[in-house]
Design a protein around this motif. Structure first.
Motif, PDB file in Angstrom:
ATOM      1  N   ASP A  55      34.370   8.861   9.185  1.00  0.00           N
ATOM      2  CA  ASP A  55      35.287   9.125   7.942  1.00  0.00           C
ATOM      3  C   ASP A  55      34.807   8.669   6.802  1.00  0.00           C
ATOM      4  OD1 ASP A  55      37.519  10.586   7.840  1.00  0.00           O
ATOM      5  OD2 ASP A  55      38.854   8.639   7.422  1.00  0.00           O
ATOM      6  N   ASP A  56      33.816   7.721   6.885  1.00  0.00           N
ATOM      7  CA  ASP A  56      33.083   7.333   5.457  1.00  0.00           C
ATOM      8  C   ASP A  56      31.572   7.781   5.288  1.00  0.00           C
ATOM      9  OD1 ASP A  56      32.184   5.755   7.779  1.00  0.00           O
ATOM     10  OD2 ASP A  56      32.216   3.815   6.681  1.00  0.00           O
ATOM     11  N   MET A  57      31.435   8.743   6.075  1.00  0.00           N
ATOM     12  CA  MET A  57      30.263   9.393   5.950  1.00  0.00           C
ATOM     13  C   MET A  57      30.189  10.927   5.454  1.00  0.00           C
ATOM     14  SD  MET A  57      28.507   8.273   9.778  1.00  0.00           S
ATOM     15  CE  MET A  57      28.956   6.574  10.478  1.00  0.00           C
ATOM     16  N   PRO A  58      29.226  11.198   4.836  1.00  0.00           N
ATOM     17  CA  PRO A  58      29.289  12.661   4.170  1.00  0.00           C
ATOM     18  C   PRO A  58      29.118  13.906   5.046  1.00  0.00           C
ATOM     19  CG  PRO A  58      27.067  11.622   3.745  1.00  0.00           C
ATOM     20  CD  PRO A  58      27.899  10.816   4.487  1.00  0.00           C
ATOM     21  N   PHE A  59      29.915  13.794   6.199  1.00  0.00           N
ATOM     22  CA  PHE A  59      29.999  14.870   7.135  1.00  0.00           C
ATOM     23  C   PHE A  59      31.143  15.786   7.009  1.00  0.00           C
ATOM     24  CE2 PHE A  59      27.272  11.835   9.733  1.00  0.00           C
ATOM     25  CZ  PHE A  59      25.914  12.424   9.116  1.00  0.00           C
ATOM     26  N   LEU A  60      30.868  16.979   6.955  1.00  0.00           N
ATOM     27  CA  LEU A  60      32.116  17.808   7.348  1.00  0.00           C
ATOM     28  C   LEU A  60      31.821  18.239   9.079  1.00  0.00           C
ATOM     29  CD1 LEU A  60      31.785  20.520   4.448  1.00  0.00           C
ATOM     30  CD2 LEU A  60      33.485  18.801   4.663  1.00  0.00           C
ATOM     31  N   LEU A  61      33.029  18.641   9.694  1.00  0.00           N
ATOM     32  CA  LEU A  61      33.084  18.967  10.905  1.00  0.00           C
ATOM     33  C   LEU A  61      33.490  20.494  11.127  1.00  0.00           C
ATOM     34  CD1 LEU A  61      34.656  15.670  12.367  1.00  0.00           C
ATOM     35  CD2 LEU A  61      32.337  16.431  12.115  1.00  0.00           C
ATOM     36  N   GLY A  62      32.787  21.060  12.247  1.00  0.00           N
ATOM     37  CA  GLY A  62      33.279  22.380  12.738  1.00  0.00           C
ATOM     38  C   GLY A  62      33.560  22.388  14.169  1.00  0.00           C
ATOM     39  N   ALA A  63      34.444  23.315  14.476  1.00  0.00           N
ATOM     40  CA  ALA A  63      34.349  23.776  16.052  1.00  0.00           C
ATOM     41  C   ALA A  63      33.619  24.949  16.239  1.00  0.00           C
ATOM     42  CB  ALA A  63      35.765  23.949  16.114  1.00  0.00           C
ATOM     43  N   GLN A  64      33.230  25.208  17.380  1.00  0.00           N
ATOM     44  CA  GLN A  64      32.432  26.078  17.780  1.00  0.00           C
ATOM     45  C   GLN A  64      33.169  27.378  18.138  1.00  0.00           C
ATOM     46  OE1 GLN A  64      29.858  24.859  20.867  1.00  0.00           O
ATOM     47  NE2 GLN A  64      29.238  23.172  19.789  1.00  0.00           N
ATOM     48  N   ASN A  65      34.506  27.536  18.324  1.00  0.00           N
ATOM     49  CA  ASN A  65      35.096  28.805  18.531  1.00  0.00           C
ATOM     50  C   ASN A  65      36.698  28.330  18.500  1.00  0.00           C
ATOM     51  OD1 ASN A  65      35.787  31.233  19.992  1.00  0.00           O
ATOM     52  ND2 ASN A  65      36.053  30.176  21.688  1.00  0.00           N
ATOM     53  N   CYS A  66      37.648  29.210  18.608  1.00  0.00           N
ATOM     54  CA  CYS A  66      38.907  28.976  18.749  1.00  0.00           C
ATOM     55  C   CYS A  66      39.757  30.158  19.170  1.00  0.00           C
ATOM     56  CB  CYS A  66      39.629  28.259  17.648  1.00  0.00           C
ATOM     57  SG  CYS A  66      39.859  29.565  15.930  1.00  0.00           S
ATOM     58  N   HIS A  67      40.817  30.294  19.519  1.00  0.00           N
ATOM     59  CA  HIS A  67      41.392  31.467  19.851  1.00  0.00           C
ATOM     60  C   HIS A  67      42.231  31.837  18.481  1.00  0.00           C
ATOM     61  CE1 HIS A  67      44.328  34.259  22.031  1.00  0.00           C
ATOM     62  NE2 HIS A  67      43.590  34.013  22.973  1.00  0.00           N
ATOM     63  N   TRP A  68      42.940  33.125  18.562  1.00  0.00           N
ATOM     64  CA  TRP A  68      43.508  33.629  17.335  1.00  0.00           C
ATOM     65  C   TRP A  68      44.984  33.222  17.542  1.00  0.00           C
ATOM     66  CZ3 TRP A  68      41.299  37.001  20.767  1.00  0.00           C
ATOM     67  CH2 TRP A  68      41.917  37.650  21.695  1.00  0.00           C
ATOM     68  N   GLN A  69      45.352  33.001  18.728  1.00  0.00           N
ATOM     69  CA  GLN A  69      47.196  32.526  18.716  1.00  0.00           C
ATOM     70  C   GLN A  69      47.051  31.140  18.362  1.00  0.00           C
ATOM     71  OE1 GLN A  69      49.441  34.649  19.448  1.00  0.00           O
ATOM     72  NE2 GLN A  69      48.731  36.402  20.344  1.00  0.00           N
ATOM     73  N   GLU A  70      48.383  30.858  17.919  1.00  0.00           N
ATOM     74  CA  GLU A  70      48.741  29.676  17.717  1.00  0.00           C
ATOM     75  C   GLU A  70      48.850  28.763  18.825  1.00  0.00           C
ATOM     76  OE1 GLU A  70      51.793  29.243  14.880  1.00  0.00           O
ATOM     77  OE2 GLU A  70      50.778  30.330  13.291  1.00  0.00           O
ATOM     78  N   SER A  71      49.618  29.303  20.006  1.00  0.00           N
ATOM     79  CA  SER A  71      49.648  28.438  21.279  1.00  0.00           C
ATOM     80  C   SER A  71      50.134  29.505  22.412  1.00  0.00           C
ATOM     81  CB  SER A  71      51.039  27.561  21.024  1.00  0.00           C
ATOM     82  OG  SER A  71      52.165  28.399  20.641  1.00  0.00           O
ATOM     83  N   GLY A  72      50.041  29.123  23.301  1.00  0.00           N
ATOM     84  CA  GLY A  72      50.761  29.876  24.506  1.00  0.00           C
ATOM     85  C   GLY A  72      49.834  29.721  25.885  1.00  0.00           C
ATOM     86  N   ALA A  73      49.781  30.605  26.575  1.00  0.00           N
ATOM     87  CA  ALA A  73      49.313  30.770  28.164  1.00  0.00           C
ATOM     88  C   ALA A  73      48.009  31.263  28.122  1.00  0.00           C
ATOM     89  CB  ALA A  73      50.218  31.406  29.037  1.00  0.00           C
ATOM     90  N   PHE A  74      47.083  30.399  27.308  1.00  0.00           N
ATOM     91  CA  PHE A  74      45.612  30.963  27.382  1.00  0.00           C
ATOM     92  C   PHE A  74      44.733  29.566  27.889  1.00  0.00           C
ATOM     93  CE2 PHE A  74      47.856  32.978  24.117  1.00  0.00           C
ATOM     94  CZ  PHE A  74      47.670  34.357  24.334  1.00  0.00           C
ATOM     95  N   THR A  75      44.799  29.477  29.216  1.00  0.00           N
ATOM     96  CA  THR A  75      44.259  28.180  29.724  1.00  0.00           C
ATOM     97  C   THR A  75      42.583  28.125  29.330  1.00  0.00           C
ATOM     98  OG1 THR A  75      45.484  28.462  31.959  1.00  0.00           O
ATOM     99  CG2 THR A  75      43.413  27.210  32.031  1.00  0.00           C
ATOM    100  N   ARG A  84      43.399  21.817  12.920  1.00  0.00           N
ATOM    101  CA  ARG A  84      43.675  21.293  11.707  1.00  0.00           C
ATOM    102  C   ARG A  84      43.459  19.767  11.517  1.00  0.00           C
ATOM    103  NH1 ARG A  84      46.983  23.453   7.529  1.00  0.00           N
ATOM    104  NH2 ARG A  84      46.443  21.668   6.433  1.00  0.00           N
ATOM    105  N   GLY A  85      43.000  19.329  10.549  1.00  0.00           N
ATOM    106  CA  GLY A  85      43.010  17.744  10.478  1.00  0.00           C
ATOM    107  C   GLY A  85      41.725  17.371  11.217  1.00  0.00           C
ATOM    108  N   LEU A  86      41.224  17.988  12.225  1.00  0.00           N
ATOM    109  CA  LEU A  86      39.735  17.566  12.739  1.00  0.00           C
ATOM    110  C   LEU A  86      38.571  18.243  12.353  1.00  0.00           C
ATOM    111  CD1 LEU A  86      41.205  17.374  16.609  1.00  0.00           C
ATOM    112  CD2 LEU A  86      40.910  15.622  15.037  1.00  0.00           C
ATOM    113  N   ALA A  87      38.922  19.395  11.991  1.00  0.00           N
ATOM    114  CA  ALA A  87      37.583  20.281  11.696  1.00  0.00           C
ATOM    115  C   ALA A  87      37.738  20.751  10.363  1.00  0.00           C
ATOM    116  CB  ALA A  87      37.430  21.416  12.682  1.00  0.00           C
ATOM    117  N   ASP A  88      36.822  21.239   9.578  1.00  0.00           N
ATOM    118  CA  ASP A  88      36.853  21.953   8.419  1.00  0.00           C
ATOM    119  C   ASP A  88      36.480  23.350   8.588  1.00  0.00           C
ATOM    120  OD1 ASP A  88      37.084  19.582   6.454  1.00  0.00           O
ATOM    121  OD2 ASP A  88      35.140  19.050   7.889  1.00  0.00           O
TER     122      ASP A  88
END
Ligand code: PGA
Length: 255
Positions: A55-75, A84-88
């Motif tokens: 938090d006190d270091m000048p890094f941005l964070l990124g994920a490597q992929n995600c789904h397009w749906q907000e939630s659901g049966a996508f194991t 949100r809040g974890l990655a930029d």
């Protein structure tokens, strides 16, 4: 002014403890540079602990992929609201996902819309295969991939995202594109952006190069006027080489 970005794609490497250690080592080596955006893209299980520890270091964070749906049966999937809040940023359409996990231009486009809708920034990857390159199809491949990925977005949305040109034959092979070729293809990406949304969008959207970048070749790549940074695989897993690339880039940009 397009701020340079050094994006480390850690792929499926590092435990949480190793990821925290790597981030701390990088911070020790680079310090508080603000001339270059340092984006770390760890495995998704590392995002939360990394966010808390850096938090006190000048890094941005990124994920490597995600789904397009907000939630659901996508194991096995994660969604934009979960990030949100974890990655930029979220890397989308990396060639490993296209080749090994069935990612298509259409799913990349859906994901790009979804990520932007949740106030995250996509890093949209495009790149030709060795066969396409040898057949002289680099321009047509890149043009089609950029158009498809960005279909339906407005200019403002495009300005907020990042495009990464990653020739598949250069990824993890030690055989980077020459700086000139990388610069030309990133220039072509800008031509496509201009055709789609005009000069203002083309001139302000960041375009990265990725594929066997390392401390030895990063200066020549960053000197190309159409290249705004690198998406770094192997060389981002070593604190020394990643830190060196950040410092060299800061030097190229006079930071
Ligand atoms: P590399 O990977 O730097 O190890 O070639 C780049 C990437 O896949 O993003």
């Amino acid at each position: 002014m397009r701020k340079p970005m050094m994006a480390g794609n850690w792929k499926m490497n590092l435990t949480v403890a190793e990821a925290l250690d790597l981030a701390r080592q990088i911070y020790r080596l680079v310090g508080e540079t603000t001339a270059v955006e340092q984006l770390l893209c760890p495995p998704s299980v590392c995002l939360h602990p990394l966010k808390a520890a850096t938090d006190d270091m000048p890094f941005l964070l990124g994920a490597q992929n995600c789904h397009w749906q907000e939630s659901g049966a996508f194991t096995g999937e994660i969604s934009p609201p979960m990030l949100r809040g974890l990655a930029d940023y979220v890397i989308l359409g990396h060639s490993e996902r296209r080749q090994l996990f069935g990612e298509t231009d259409e799913t990349v486009n859906r994901k790009t819309h979804a990520v932007l809708a949740h106030q995250l920034f996509p890093i949209v990857c495009v790149g030709e295969s060795l066969e396409q390159n040898e057949r002289g199809e680099t321009s047509s491949t890149i043009t089609a991939q950029v158009r498809a990925a960005l279909d339906g977005l407005n200019g403002e949305q495009i300005q907020s995202l990042v495009i990464a040109y990653e020739p598949i034959w250069a990824i993890g092979t030690g055989r980077a594109a020459t700086a000139q070729t990388a610069g030309e293809v990133c220039g072509l990406v800008r031509v496509v952006l201009r055709e789609m949304h005009g000069a203002a969008v083309a001139d302000t959207t960041r375009v990265l190069y990725g594929g066997s970048t390392k401390p030895d070749n990063i200066a020549a790549i960053m000197e190309q006027s159409d290249i705004d940074g690198a998406l770094i695989g192997g060389a981002s897993l070593e604190a020394d080489s990643y830190a060196e690339m950040v410092k060299i880039t800061a030097g190229v940009y006079g930071g």
